[in-house]
Design a protein around this motif. Structure first.
Motif, PDB file in Angstrom:
ATOM      1  N   ASN A 212       0.815  -1.222   0.000  1.00  0.00           N
ATOM      2  CA  ASN A 212       0.000   0.000   0.000  1.00  0.00           C
ATOM      3  C   ASN A 212       0.845   1.267   0.000  1.00  0.00           C
ATOM      4  O   ASN A 212       0.372   2.330  -0.424  1.00  0.00           O
ATOM      5  CB  ASN A 212      -0.957   0.011   1.196  1.00  0.00           C
ATOM      6  N   SER A 213       2.095   1.169   0.449  1.00  0.00           N
ATOM      7  CA  SER A 213       2.958   2.349   0.431  1.00  0.00           C
ATOM      8  C   SER A 213       3.636   2.544  -0.927  1.00  0.00           C
ATOM      9  O   SER A 213       4.411   3.483  -1.104  1.00  0.00           O
ATOM     10  CB  SER A 213       3.995   2.273   1.542  1.00  0.00           C
ATOM     11  N   GLY A 214       3.331   1.665  -1.896  1.00  0.00           N
ATOM     12  CA  GLY A 214       3.786   1.899  -3.266  1.00  0.00           C
ATOM     13  C   GLY A 214       4.965   1.055  -3.710  1.00  0.00           C
ATOM     14  O   GLY A 214       5.667   1.421  -4.662  1.00  0.00           O
ATOM     15  N   TYR A 215       5.201  -0.079  -3.079  1.00  0.00           N
ATOM     16  CA  TYR A 215       6.309  -0.956  -3.458  1.00  0.00           C
ATOM     17  C   TYR A 215       5.773  -2.344  -3.829  1.00  0.00           C
ATOM     18  O   TYR A 215       4.776  -2.800  -3.280  1.00  0.00           O
ATOM     19  CB  TYR A 215       7.318  -1.100  -2.323  1.00  0.00           C
ATOM     20  N   HIS A 216       6.477  -2.999  -4.740  1.00  0.00           N
ATOM     21  CA  HIS A 216       6.131  -4.373  -5.116  1.00  0.00           C
ATOM     22  C   HIS A 216       6.589  -5.341  -4.022  1.00  0.00           C
ATOM     23  O   HIS A 216       7.655  -5.160  -3.423  1.00  0.00           O
ATOM     24  CB  HIS A 216       6.814  -4.767  -6.438  1.00  0.00           C
TER      25      HIS A 216
ATOM     26  N   SER B 131      -2.279   1.737 -10.264  1.00  0.00           N
ATOM     27  CA  SER B 131      -2.551   0.425 -10.861  1.00  0.00           C
ATOM     28  C   SER B 131      -2.050  -0.680  -9.930  1.00  0.00           C
ATOM     29  O   SER B 131      -1.065  -0.518  -9.238  1.00  0.00           O
ATOM     30  CB  SER B 131      -1.885   0.315 -12.233  1.00  0.00           C
ATOM     31  N   ASP B 132      -2.765  -1.784  -9.974  1.00  0.00           N
ATOM     32  CA  ASP B 132      -2.399  -2.919  -9.121  1.00  0.00           C
ATOM     33  C   ASP B 132      -1.519  -3.900  -9.883  1.00  0.00           C
ATOM     34  O   ASP B 132      -1.592  -4.010 -11.099  1.00  0.00           O
ATOM     35  CB  ASP B 132      -3.653  -3.648  -8.629  1.00  0.00           C
ATOM     36  N   CYS B 133      -0.698  -4.622  -9.131  1.00  0.00           N
ATOM     37  CA  CYS B 133       0.144  -5.668  -9.701  1.00  0.00           C
ATOM     38  C   CYS B 133      -0.519  -7.008  -9.384  1.00  0.00           C
ATOM     39  O   CYS B 133      -0.740  -7.341  -8.220  1.00  0.00           O
ATOM     40  CB  CYS B 133       1.541  -5.610  -9.087  1.00  0.00           C
ATOM     41  N   MET B 134      -0.837  -7.773 -10.419  1.00  0.00           N
ATOM     42  CA  MET B 134      -1.538  -9.047 -10.185  1.00  0.00           C
ATOM     43  C   MET B 134      -0.679 -10.045  -9.421  1.00  0.00           C
ATOM     44  O   MET B 134      -1.194 -10.867  -8.681  1.00  0.00           O
ATOM     45  CB  MET B 134      -2.037  -9.646 -11.497  1.00  0.00           C
ATOM     46  N   PHE B 135       0.649  -9.971  -9.566  1.00  0.00           N
ATOM     47  CA  PHE B 135       1.532 -10.881  -8.833  1.00  0.00           C
ATOM     48  C   PHE B 135       1.531 -10.564  -7.336  1.00  0.00           C
ATOM     49  O   PHE B 135       1.460 -11.457  -6.491  1.00  0.00           O
ATOM     50  CB  PHE B 135       2.959 -10.812  -9.392  1.00  0.00           C
ATOM     51  N   CYS B 136       1.590  -9.270  -7.034  1.00  0.00           N
ATOM     52  CA  CYS B 136       1.548  -8.851  -5.634  1.00  0.00           C
ATOM     53  C   CYS B 136       0.210  -9.199  -5.003  1.00  0.00           C
ATOM     54  O   CYS B 136       0.150  -9.697  -3.871  1.00  0.00           O
ATOM     55  CB  CYS B 136       1.786  -7.347  -5.527  1.00  0.00           C
ATOM     56  N   LEU B 137      -0.868  -8.945  -5.728  1.00  0.00           N
ATOM     57  CA  LEU B 137      -2.202  -9.242  -5.203  1.00  0.00           C
ATOM     58  C   LEU B 137      -2.385 -10.739  -4.994  1.00  0.00           C
ATOM     59  O   LEU B 137      -3.039 -11.162  -4.030  1.00  0.00           O
ATOM     60  CB  LEU B 137      -3.282  -8.695  -6.128  1.00  0.00           C
ATOM     61  N   ASP B 138      -1.798 -11.546  -5.865  1.00  0.00           N
ATOM     62  CA  ASP B 138      -1.872 -12.996  -5.704  1.00  0.00           C
ATOM     63  C   ASP B 138      -1.184 -13.425  -4.407  1.00  0.00           C
ATOM     64  O   ASP B 138      -1.680 -14.296  -3.673  1.00  0.00           O
ATOM     65  CB  ASP B 138      -1.233 -13.684  -6.913  1.00  0.00           C
ATOM     66  N   ILE B 139      -0.054 -12.809  -4.116  1.00  0.00           N
ATOM     67  CA  ILE B 139       0.654 -13.125  -2.871  1.00  0.00           C
ATOM     68  C   ILE B 139      -0.197 -12.727  -1.667  1.00  0.00           C
ATOM     69  O   ILE B 139      -0.340 -13.492  -0.714  1.00  0.00           O
ATOM     70  CB  ILE B 139       2.026 -12.417  -2.824  1.00  0.00           C
TER      71      ILE B 139
END
Length: 111
Positions: A75-79, A93-101
């Protein structure tokens, strides 16, 4: 049968009974000893199980705190994904890899 033979027969019967009673006493002592050992072992196993249950509860809290840490980093802007870990991400924009984790964090440990 003469009285002496009857007395001898009674004496033999009593010796057999005495041996049978001694055998039963020994069996009973062995059973009581085994029962005591099993009670002690059972108590030790229950204590060990309680300790393992307590230890298992701790990692659940660590998983939740780890998940919260990852969510805060994301949420602070890092992968947080392995492909872009630590690099800045576009907050819009969201990262699908991060959201999957984040969605599956701790799932493997719970199974």
């Amino acid at each position: 049968m003469d009285p002496y033979s009857k007395l001898q027969q009674l004496h033999d019967s009593m010796e057999k009974m005495t041996k049978t009673i001694e055998g039963l006493e020994n069996d009973m002592l062995d059973t009581l000893k085994e029962n005591t050992e099993l009670k002690v072992e059972n108590q030790l196993l229950r204590e060990k199980l309680d300790k393992l249950t307590e230890k298992r509860d701790v990692p659940v809290a660590k998983i939740k705190s780890g998940l919260e840490s990852l969510r805060q980093i994301y949420n602070s802007g890092y992968h947080i994904c392995n492909m872009y870990y630590g690099s800045h991400r576009d907050p819009s924009s969201d990262c699908m890899f991060c959201l999957d984790i984040l969605d599956n964090f701790g799932e493997k440990k719970k199974r």
